[in-house]
Design a protein around this motif. Structure first.
Motif, PDB file in Angstrom:
ATOM      1  N   GLU A  13       0.820  -1.201   0.000  1.00  0.00           N
ATOM      2  CA  GLU A  13       0.000   0.000   0.000  1.00  0.00           C
ATOM      3  C   GLU A  13       0.855   1.253   0.000  1.00  0.00           C
ATOM      4  OE1 GLU A  13      -2.308  -0.084   3.642  1.00  0.00           O
ATOM      5  OE2 GLU A  13      -0.760   1.008   4.719  1.00  0.00           O
ATOM      6  N   ARG A  14       0.271   2.341  -0.486  1.00  0.00           N
ATOM      7  CA  ARG A  14       0.872   3.664  -0.345  1.00  0.00           C
ATOM      8  C   ARG A  14      -0.240   4.661  -0.095  1.00  0.00           C
ATOM      9  NH1 ARG A  14       2.105   6.586  -5.867  1.00  0.00           N
ATOM     10  NH2 ARG A  14       0.794   5.444  -7.347  1.00  0.00           N
ATOM     11  N   MET A  15       0.090   5.689   0.681  1.00  0.00           N
ATOM     12  CA  MET A  15      -0.880   6.702   1.058  1.00  0.00           C
ATOM     13  C   MET A  15      -0.553   7.987   0.308  1.00  0.00           C
ATOM     14  SD  MET A  15      -2.410   4.720   3.162  1.00  0.00           S
ATOM     15  CE  MET A  15      -3.520   5.649   4.206  1.00  0.00           C
ATOM     16  N   VAL A  16      -1.524   8.498  -0.437  1.00  0.00           N
ATOM     17  CA  VAL A  16      -1.309   9.681  -1.279  1.00  0.00           C
ATOM     18  C   VAL A  16      -2.313  10.755  -0.889  1.00  0.00           C
ATOM     19  CG1 VAL A  16      -1.288  10.582  -3.633  1.00  0.00           C
ATOM     20  CG2 VAL A  16      -0.494   8.250  -3.184  1.00  0.00           C
ATOM     21  N   PRO A  17      -1.851  11.954  -0.507  1.00  0.00           N
ATOM     22  CA  PRO A  17      -2.793  13.043  -0.241  1.00  0.00           C
ATOM     23  C   PRO A  17      -3.662  13.330  -1.463  1.00  0.00           C
ATOM     24  CG  PRO A  17      -0.588  13.621   0.507  1.00  0.00           C
ATOM     25  CD  PRO A  17      -0.458  12.360  -0.292  1.00  0.00           C
ATOM     26  N   ALA A  18      -4.924  13.613  -1.242  1.00  0.00           N
ATOM     27  CA  ALA A  18      -5.832  13.882  -2.364  1.00  0.00           C
ATOM     28  C   ALA A  18      -5.311  15.007  -3.244  1.00  0.00           C
ATOM     29  CB  ALA A  18      -7.226  14.213  -1.832  1.00  0.00           C
ATOM     30  N   ALA A  19      -4.677  16.012  -2.632  1.00  0.00           N
ATOM     31  CA  ALA A  19      -4.164  17.153  -3.399  1.00  0.00           C
ATOM     32  C   ALA A  19      -3.028  16.758  -4.334  1.00  0.00           C
ATOM     33  CB  ALA A  19      -3.694  18.248  -2.440  1.00  0.00           C
ATOM     34  N   GLU A  20      -2.389  15.601  -4.081  1.00  0.00           N
ATOM     35  CA  GLU A  20      -1.290  15.143  -4.926  1.00  0.00           C
ATOM     36  C   GLU A  20      -1.700  13.987  -5.834  1.00  0.00           C
ATOM     37  OE1 GLU A  20       2.016  14.195  -2.405  1.00  0.00           O
ATOM     38  OE2 GLU A  20       1.861  16.080  -1.280  1.00  0.00           O
ATOM     39  N   TYR A  21      -2.916  13.517  -5.688  1.00  0.00           N
ATOM     40  CA  TYR A  21      -3.381  12.359  -6.445  1.00  0.00           C
ATOM     41  C   TYR A  21      -3.739  12.726  -7.886  1.00  0.00           C
ATOM     42  CZ  TYR A  21      -6.226   8.238  -7.603  1.00  0.00           C
ATOM     43  OH  TYR A  21      -6.751   7.114  -8.192  1.00  0.00           O
ATOM     44  N   PHE A  22      -4.411  13.847  -8.054  1.00  0.00           N
ATOM     45  CA  PHE A  22      -4.866  14.278  -9.381  1.00  0.00           C
ATOM     46  C   PHE A  22      -3.757  15.072 -10.065  1.00  0.00           C
ATOM     47  CE2 PHE A  22      -8.455  14.027  -6.451  1.00  0.00           C
ATOM     48  CZ  PHE A  22      -9.202  13.031  -7.073  1.00  0.00           C
ATOM     49  N   THR A  23      -3.555  14.836 -11.359  1.00  0.00           N
ATOM     50  CA  THR A  23      -2.411  15.419 -12.049  1.00  0.00           C
ATOM     51  C   THR A  23      -2.842  16.219 -13.276  1.00  0.00           C
ATOM     52  OG1 THR A  23      -2.138  13.360 -13.314  1.00  0.00           O
ATOM     53  CG2 THR A  23      -0.840  13.607 -11.303  1.00  0.00           C
ATOM     54  N   LEU A  24      -2.086  17.258 -13.555  1.00  0.00           N
ATOM     55  CA  LEU A  24      -2.322  18.095 -14.722  1.00  0.00           C
ATOM     56  C   LEU A  24      -1.872  17.386 -16.004  1.00  0.00           C
ATOM     57  CD1 LEU A  24      -1.133  21.523 -13.294  1.00  0.00           C
ATOM     58  CD2 LEU A  24      -3.457  20.999 -14.071  1.00  0.00           C
ATOM     59  N   PRO A  25      -2.419  17.794 -17.146  1.00  0.00           N
ATOM     60  CA  PRO A  25      -2.005  17.189 -18.425  1.00  0.00           C
ATOM     61  C   PRO A  25      -0.528  17.375 -18.738  1.00  0.00           C
ATOM     62  CG  PRO A  25      -4.053  18.413 -18.685  1.00  0.00           C
ATOM     63  CD  PRO A  25      -3.540  18.727 -17.322  1.00  0.00           C
ATOM     64  N   THR A  26       0.108  18.379 -18.153  1.00  0.00           N
ATOM     65  CA  THR A  26       1.536  18.589 -18.392  1.00  0.00           C
ATOM     66  C   THR A  26       2.384  17.475 -17.767  1.00  0.00           C
ATOM     67  OG1 THR A  26       1.535  20.055 -16.466  1.00  0.00           O
ATOM     68  CG2 THR A  26       1.411  21.083 -18.644  1.00  0.00           C
TER      69      THR A  26
ATOM     70  N   ARG B 184      -2.075  11.482 -20.869  1.00  0.00           N
ATOM     71  CA  ARG B 184      -2.923  10.317 -21.081  1.00  0.00           C
ATOM     72  C   ARG B 184      -3.769   9.958 -19.854  1.00  0.00           C
ATOM     73  NH1 ARG B 184      -1.221   6.867 -25.137  1.00  0.00           N
ATOM     74  NH2 ARG B 184      -3.187   5.784 -24.734  1.00  0.00           N
ATOM     75  N   VAL B 185      -3.369  10.407 -18.671  1.00  0.00           N
ATOM     76  CA  VAL B 185      -4.061  10.012 -17.442  1.00  0.00           C
ATOM     77  C   VAL B 185      -4.408  11.243 -16.624  1.00  0.00           C
ATOM     78  CG1 VAL B 185      -2.930   7.760 -17.391  1.00  0.00           C
ATOM     79  CG2 VAL B 185      -1.903   9.687 -16.162  1.00  0.00           C
ATOM     80  N   GLU B 186      -5.223  11.035 -15.576  1.00  0.00           N
ATOM     81  CA  GLU B 186      -5.676  12.146 -14.730  1.00  0.00           C
ATOM     82  C   GLU B 186      -5.218  12.020 -13.285  1.00  0.00           C
ATOM     83  OE1 GLU B 186      -7.386  11.539 -18.181  1.00  0.00           O
ATOM     84  OE2 GLU B 186      -8.376  10.336 -16.617  1.00  0.00           O
ATOM     85  N   ASN B 187      -4.482  10.957 -12.954  1.00  0.00           N
ATOM     86  CA  ASN B 187      -4.050  10.777 -11.572  1.00  0.00           C
ATOM     87  C   ASN B 187      -2.799   9.907 -11.522  1.00  0.00           C
ATOM     88  OD1 ASN B 187      -4.927   7.928 -11.538  1.00  0.00           O
ATOM     89  ND2 ASN B 187      -6.999   8.782 -11.525  1.00  0.00           N
ATOM     90  N   VAL B 188      -2.305   9.638 -10.313  1.00  0.00           N
ATOM     91  CA  VAL B 188      -1.046   8.907 -10.136  1.00  0.00           C
ATOM     92  C   VAL B 188      -1.262   7.411  -9.966  1.00  0.00           C
ATOM     93  CG1 VAL B 188       0.061  10.930  -9.107  1.00  0.00           C
ATOM     94  CG2 VAL B 188      -1.034   9.221  -7.613  1.00  0.00           C
ATOM     95  N   LEU B 189      -2.500   6.934 -10.077  1.00  0.00           N
ATOM     96  CA  LEU B 189      -2.793   5.518  -9.900  1.00  0.00           C
ATOM     97  C   LEU B 189      -2.147   4.697 -11.017  1.00  0.00           C
ATOM     98  CD1 LEU B 189      -4.602   3.679  -8.026  1.00  0.00           C
ATOM     99  CD2 LEU B 189      -6.297   3.780  -9.855  1.00  0.00           C
ATOM    100  N   ALA B 190      -1.351   3.709 -10.619  1.00  0.00           N
ATOM    101  CA  ALA B 190      -0.713   2.836 -11.606  1.00  0.00           C
ATOM    102  C   ALA B 190      -1.732   1.844 -12.160  1.00  0.00           C
ATOM    103  CB  ALA B 190       0.459   2.089 -10.965  1.00  0.00           C
ATOM    104  N   PRO B 191      -1.499   1.288 -13.356  1.00  0.00           N
ATOM    105  CA  PRO B 191      -2.458   0.361 -13.952  1.00  0.00           C
ATOM    106  C   PRO B 191      -2.745  -0.873 -13.097  1.00  0.00           C
ATOM    107  CG  PRO B 191      -0.895   1.116 -15.596  1.00  0.00           C
ATOM    108  CD  PRO B 191      -0.392   1.605 -14.277  1.00  0.00           C
ATOM    109  N   ASP B 192      -1.774  -1.285 -12.256  1.00  0.00           N
ATOM    110  CA  ASP B 192      -1.972  -2.470 -11.418  1.00  0.00           C
ATOM    111  C   ASP B 192      -2.231  -2.100  -9.956  1.00  0.00           C
ATOM    112  OD1 ASP B 192       0.551  -1.506 -10.913  1.00  0.00           O
ATOM    113  OD2 ASP B 192       1.579  -3.438 -11.137  1.00  0.00           O
TER     114      ASP B 192
END
Length: 327
Positions: free
Chosen positions: A182-195, A199-207
C-alpha cells in the motif's frame, strides 16, 4: 463491444493480482457507470474486466477522529451516512448532487474519483485526441464551452469527479494498493495536470487500486458547497466550489477554497483564501474572495462565461459556510 475476460475477486489481493501487467488492458469495474459507457462507445476496449465490488470495502469506519471510507461504497449511501453528514457535510452535499437516484445507487466512491473525462471529443471514437494517444486537443479550436479555464494544456478537459473537490478541501488521503503493497497519497497530490502525463488524470498505476478515502478529524470547521448547472435535474455542473472556514470569533482564521469543473484537477485558490483571512464574512467579502479566485483564468473561445459562473459558485459556497442564506 469486443469480447473480454471477466474476473470476480473476493479480496483486495486477488483484485490487484488480476490487474497484473501480464493481463493486457485489464481494468477494474466498480459501479460501471463510466467504464461500460466507454466500452459501448468503443472508446475503451479492455481485454480483461476485474469486478472489484466484492473485493473492496463499502463501509465507513471511525479512524483517529476522522473517517475511513471504503472505495466500493455507493454514492447514495455516502450521501446519507450520518457520520459523513455530521463531520463532512460538504462531502455529503457533493455526493447527493451526483447524477440521479439510479446513478447514485449504482456508482461507487472509487469510481467517482477515478472516472475519465466527460469531454465529448474524448468520448467520441472518431476523435483520436491526446487522451487516446493522438497529437492534438480538438477542444482548442472546436466546441469548448465546458472546458478548462485554469490549468489547461495540452489537454483542456475538466476533472469530472464531484467527490474530488471536497476530498482535496478536507485534506483527505487516498489509500492505494498494488503488488508492492500500500501507499498513502494526499488527495491534493493524487490528481495530475495534463503537463505531467496527458494520457491520465491521476497517479494511480495500472496495477493499483484506490481502496479507501481517509478523512482527518475535521476540527471546528464550517463548510459550504455550491454547484451551478444548466438544469437542476441530471446534468454535469458548469462550475462548483467547496469552501471550508476556520473561524476566530467573528472573523476567518483560515480558509480552504477549492473549485471544480474549471480545470483538469480540483483547483485550489490560495488567492481567495488570503482574501478571506482575517475578515468577517459578508456579501462584500465573499464577492471579493470570488473575484480573487478567478484571477488568472484563461478561457478558450467559447467558455469565458464560466468565469462569472465560477465566481457565483465560490461566493455562494462562502456564504453557505458562514450560514448566510443564499438562493
Amino acid at each position: 463491444m469486443k469480447p473480454f475476460a471477466y474476473v470476480n475477486p473476493t479480496n483486495e489481493k486477488e483484485a490487484v493480482a488480476a490487474l497484473a501487467p501480464e493481463f493486457e488492458k485489464a481494468l477494474p469495474l466498480g459501479g460501471g457507470q463510466d467504464l461500460l459507457a466507454r466500452m459501448k462507445d468503443y472508446v475503451t476496449q479492455p481485454d480483461r474486466i476485474v469486478n472489484v465490488k466484492n473485493a473492496l470495502e463499502a463501509t465507513v469506519t471511525p479512524q483517529n477522529g476522522g473517517l475511513r471510507i471504503g472505495a466500493a461504497m455507493k454514492m447514495a449511501d455516502l450521501a446519507e451516512h450520518a457520520d459523513v453528514k455530521r463531520l463532512y457535510p460538504a462531502l455529503a452535499a457533493a455526493a447527493i448532487e451526483v447524477g440521479t437516484p439510479q446513478i447514485r445507487n449504482q456508482g461507487t466512491v472509487g469510481g467517482n474519483l477515478n472516472q475519465r473525462p466527460r469531454c465529448w471529443y474524448f468520448r467520441n471514437e472518431e476523435f483520436v485526441c491526446f487522451k487516446k494517444g493522438g497529437n492534438t486537443c480538438f477542444s482548442i479550436t472546436g466546441e469548448n464551452q465546458f472546458h478548462a479555464i485554469f490549468g489547461g494544456g495540452p489537454s483542456f478537459i475538466v476533472h469530472p469527479s464531484s467527490l474530488a473537490v471536497p476530498s482535496v478541501a478536507y485534506g483527505a488521503t487516498f489509500r492505494l494498493l498494488g503488488p508492492k503493497g500500500e501507499r498513502m497519497v494526499p488527495a491534493a497530490e493524487y490528481f495530475t495536470l495534463p503537463t505531467i502525463n496527458v494520457r491520465v488524470e491521476n497517479v494511480l498505476a495500472p496495477d493499483e487500486l484506490l481502496t479507501h478515502v481517509i478523512l482527518p478529524a475535521p476540527g471546528n470547521l464550517k463548510s459550504g458547497h455550491y454547484e451551478v448547472r444548466y438544469k437542476t435535474s441530471h446534468d454535469w455542473p458548469i462550475a462548483f466550489a467547496t469552501v471550508l472556514l476556520a473561524m476566530k470569533g467573528s472573523t476567518v482564521g483560515s480558509a480552504r477554497v477549492v473549485m471544480g469543473a474549471v480545470a483538469p484537477i480540483p483547483w485550489r485558490s490560495q488567492a481567495a483564501e488570503k482574501a478571506l483571512a482575517g475578515k468577517a464574512i459578508t456579501e462584500e467579502t465573499a464577492a471579493a474572495a470570488a473575484e480573487a479566485a478567478l484571477q488568472g483564468a484563461r478561457p478558450l473561445s467559447e467558455n469565458a462565461y464560466k468565469i462569472q459562473v465560477a465566481k457565483t459558485a465560490v461566493k455562494r459556497a462562502i456564504l453557505r459556510a458562514a450560514g448566510i442564506q443564499t438562493a
